[in-house]
Structure formats: C-alpha cells, structure tokens
Design a protein around this motif. Structure first.
Motif, mmCIF file in Angstrom:
data_model
loop_
_atom_site.group_PDB
_atom_site.id
_atom_site.type_symbol
_atom_site.label_atom_id
_atom_site.label_comp_id
_atom_site.label_asym_id
_atom_site.label_seq_id
_atom_site.Cartn_x
_atom_site.Cartn_y
_atom_site.Cartn_z
ATOM 1 N N MET A 153 0.695 -0.962 0.233
ATOM 2 C CA MET A 153 0.004 0.062 0.011
ATOM 3 C C MET A 153 0.494 0.771 0.001
ATOM 4 O O MET A 153 0.513 1.849 -0.155
ATOM 5 C CB MET A 153 -1.345 0.126 1.048
ATOM 6 C CG MET A 153 -2.522 -0.990 1.110
ATOM 7 S SD MET A 153 -3.933 -0.728 2.126
ATOM 8 C CE MET A 153 -2.371 -1.541 3.490
ATOM 9 N N LEU A 156 1.250 1.980 -3.603
ATOM 10 C CA LEU A 156 0.676 2.588 -4.125
ATOM 11 C C LEU A 156 0.056 3.852 -3.365
ATOM 12 O O LEU A 156 -0.252 4.799 -4.787
ATOM 13 C CB LEU A 156 -1.072 1.397 -3.748
ATOM 14 C CG LEU A 156 -0.419 0.299 -4.398
ATOM 15 C CD1 LEU A 156 -1.950 -1.109 -4.140
ATOM 16 C CD2 LEU A 156 -0.438 -0.002 -5.827
ATOM 17 N N GLU A 194 -8.708 7.611 -3.228
ATOM 18 C CA GLU A 194 -7.751 7.147 -3.613
ATOM 19 C C GLU A 194 -7.186 5.788 -3.019
ATOM 20 O O GLU A 194 -6.548 4.489 -3.046
ATOM 21 C CB GLU A 194 -6.569 7.586 -4.852
ATOM 22 C CG GLU A 194 -7.651 7.406 -5.924
ATOM 23 C CD GLU A 194 -6.162 8.356 -6.952
ATOM 24 O OE1 GLU A 194 -4.982 7.214 -7.482
ATOM 25 O OE2 GLU A 194 -5.608 8.963 -7.497
ATOM 26 N N TYR A 198 -7.424 1.806 -2.795
ATOM 27 C CA TYR A 198 -6.133 1.214 -2.767
ATOM 28 C C TYR A 198 -6.745 -0.141 -1.001
ATOM 29 O O TYR A 198 -6.838 -0.959 -1.402
ATOM 30 C CB TYR A 198 -5.008 1.506 -2.500
ATOM 31 C CG TYR A 198 -5.202 1.844 -3.462
ATOM 32 C CD1 TYR A 198 -4.942 1.513 -5.214
ATOM 33 C CD2 TYR A 198 -4.433 3.314 -3.928
ATOM 34 C CE1 TYR A 198 -4.873 1.941 -6.271
ATOM 35 C CE2 TYR A 198 -3.903 4.105 -5.454
ATOM 36 C CZ TYR A 198 -4.100 2.992 -6.280
ATOM 37 O OH TYR A 198 -3.715 3.878 -7.664
ATOM 38 N N TYR A 201 -9.531 -2.606 -1.682
ATOM 39 C CA TYR A 201 -8.750 -3.656 -3.070
ATOM 40 C C TYR A 201 -7.978 -4.933 -2.259
ATOM 41 O O TYR A 201 -7.582 -6.163 -2.141
ATOM 42 C CB TYR A 201 -7.964 -3.101 -3.810
ATOM 43 C CG TYR A 201 -7.513 -3.692 -4.861
ATOM 44 C CD1 TYR A 201 -8.402 -4.927 -5.381
ATOM 45 C CD2 TYR A 201 -5.938 -4.072 -5.333
ATOM 46 C CE1 TYR A 201 -8.086 -5.268 -6.109
ATOM 47 C CE2 TYR A 201 -5.567 -4.977 -5.959
ATOM 48 C CZ TYR A 201 -6.243 -5.251 -6.894
ATOM 49 O OH TYR A 201 -5.933 -6.678 -7.841
ATOM 50 N N ARG A 202 -7.008 -3.800 -1.428
ATOM 51 C CA ARG A 202 -6.123 -5.160 -0.633
ATOM 52 C C ARG A 202 -6.335 -5.383 0.601
ATOM 53 O O ARG A 202 -6.394 -6.723 0.891
ATOM 54 C CB ARG A 202 -4.534 -4.000 0.214
ATOM 55 C CG ARG A 202 -3.506 -4.515 1.056
ATOM 56 C CD ARG A 202 -3.209 -4.931 0.285
ATOM 57 N NE ARG A 202 -2.223 -6.369 0.974
ATOM 58 C CZ ARG A 202 -1.561 -7.201 0.297
ATOM 59 N NH1 ARG A 202 -1.438 -7.477 -1.073
ATOM 60 N NH2 ARG A 202 -0.858 -8.047 1.162
ATOM 61 N N ARG A 259 -15.702 0.851 -2.616
ATOM 62 C CA ARG A 259 -14.928 1.502 -4.135
ATOM 63 C C ARG A 259 -15.930 1.752 -5.228
ATOM 64 O O ARG A 259 -14.827 2.999 -5.781
ATOM 65 C CB ARG A 259 -13.960 0.275 -4.749
ATOM 66 C CG ARG A 259 -13.310 0.010 -3.446
ATOM 67 C CD ARG A 259 -11.587 -0.962 -4.307
ATOM 68 N NE ARG A 259 -12.432 -2.397 -4.951
ATOM 69 C CZ ARG A 259 -12.468 -2.635 -5.976
ATOM 70 N NH1 ARG A 259 -11.843 -2.381 -7.332
ATOM 71 N NH2 ARG A 259 -12.786 -4.264 -6.294
#
Length: 263
Positions: A153, A156, A194, A198, A201-202, A259
C-alpha cells in the motif's frame, strides 16, 4: 537512417518472439517434470465428493472450534492486518513519493527502496517468521499480513501522491499558506478516496491470504483445512472450501460496491 529504422521495425517483433521463447525454454528446463502421482485422481474425486456431501454439522457448534469461528478469525486477521497497515503506510508513501522534477531525489529513492525491501517477503514466509517470534495464532497472522501490506500500500499510495494535481497547492502557497496548509487542504483530500480504494482492494487480497496462513500456524481457517486434508476428512474439507468461497465472494461484492461509490 530511414532504412535502418525500417529494418529494425521489421526484425523487432521476431527478436521479441525469439527472446520470449528462449525465456520459456530456460524456465521449463529448470523445472523437474515428475508427472502426476497415481493417487492424484483418487484425491481429486474425494475432494469433489466432499464438496457435494459437505459436513454441515461443522458449520456451527458453539464451542469456538467450528467453521463460523474460523472464518470470523480469518476476517479479523485480514481486517486488522490491512487497515492498521494502511495508516502506517501513509508516512512511508509521502517519503517515497517523488514531488519534484529532479532526475534523482534521494528522499524518494530511499523511500522506494525501503518499500521494495518490505515487499520482498511473501506473507507465508513472514507468517513462518512471526510464528517463531510471537508463537502460533492469529497475532502472527496479523503481523505477517500487516508487514507485507505496508510495502504494497505504501507503493500504491506514493503513486497516487505523485499523480495529484499541484494546482490547488500552488494556489494555497500564492495566498500565503504554508506547505502544511497545502498538504491538509489540497493534497490529502485529493488522495484520500484513492487511499480508501486501494485499502479496500488490498483487504480483498488479504482475505484470500489470511485463508491460507493457518497452514503454517498463523491462525484462521487454514489450520482446520490442512488438518482435514491430513486426516482425509473429505466432507470436512468440502464444507471448509465452500465457506471460504462464500466468504471471499461476499467480501469481494461488498468491497466492490464501496469502491464504486468512492471513485
């Protein structure tokens, strides 16, 4: 000059193809192909029978040793490992982000190197290390996922910071604001969606990873799964696999919906 460029364009696809084929040949030549064991077919059909005839009595027993408890522990490991590391990753991201046009920025280079070193170790390797350091259980799983997630992370997050629009920061500076004002009023609000995207998503990835960390003693549903496989309790294996599939599918759907609203 044009003839050289034209010749290069003609041979470029063929050169790339030859290099790719050579890499594949080199890669497969280093793998000993021992074939498939005679018991593979029997094990496959046994697992399939377990999926179609699962042990429903294992879903919930109330003693904390059932499937629901194992899945909840897996979710807790993934949640803590992801969201705590997301907070820790923020300062690493600002350290690694390249915010100027210089060819070489020592601060950014050091930050990127640090995040690369953190990402080198896979979760399973970290889980083995932390089970030796703090003992087996969910705590080792949280540490393993958290450590690896900081590296992922942080990378990202730093890319999101690098792609931010610098116009609002320049406007704040022109109005007499400090760098901290620009960070708090322009940069951070811009990158926060964002960051959340992320992180979610992680979290999806961490749920999958946490499902197998128990194989090396780091808690979660992996421990009963490897035990059921070892004792050839195929109906138990079937219900655990069904539980993992349902859990991952539900988490992916919920995370995806969140998301979509953030982006």
């Amino acid at each position: 000059m044009n003839m050289k460029k034209s010749l290069f364009k003609k041979i470029e696809p063929w050169a790339i193809t030859v290099v790719v084929i050579a890499i594949f040949i080199w890669a497969f030549s280093g793998i000993p192909l021992t074939g498939i064991k005679d018991t593979a077919r029997q094990v496959f059909f046994s697992i399939m029978r377990g999926l179609f005839h699962p042990d429903w009595s294992y879903v919930y027993t109330g003693d904390g040793e059932d499937l629901v408890s194992a899945l909840l522990e897996t979710l807790a490991i993934a949640f803590l490992g992801t969201f705590i590391s997301a907070i820790i990753a923020v300062p690493f991201a600002f350290l690694a982000a390249r915010t100027n046009a210089k060819l070489f920025a020592p601060r950014s280079a050091f930050g990127k190197l640090l995040l690369t070193i953190i990402r080198v170790f896979p979760e399973l390797v970290l889980a083995i290390m932390f089970t030796k350091a703090v003992g087996p259980g969910a705590y080792a799983g949280v540490l393993a996922l958290g450590f690896h997630s900081v590296g992922m992370m942080g990378k990202l997050f730093s890319e999101a910071i690098e792609n931010v629009d610098h116009g609002p920061n320049e406007a704040i500076a022109a109005a007499g604001g400090s760098g901290l004002d620009g960070l708090a009023l322009a940069t951070f609000p811009d990158v926060l969606p964002e960051f959340m995207n992320y992180t979610l998503y992680r979290f999806e990835i961490s749920v999958r990873s946490a499902s197998i960390l128990g194989i090396v003693g780091a808690g979660g549903v992996g421990a009963p799964l490897i035990f059921a496989l070892s004792t050839r309790s195929w109906s138990r294996v079937g219900i655990i696999l069904i539980g993992i599939v349902v859990m991952v599918t539900v988490i992916d759907f919920i995370s995806g919906q969140i998301r979509k609203r953030l982006v």
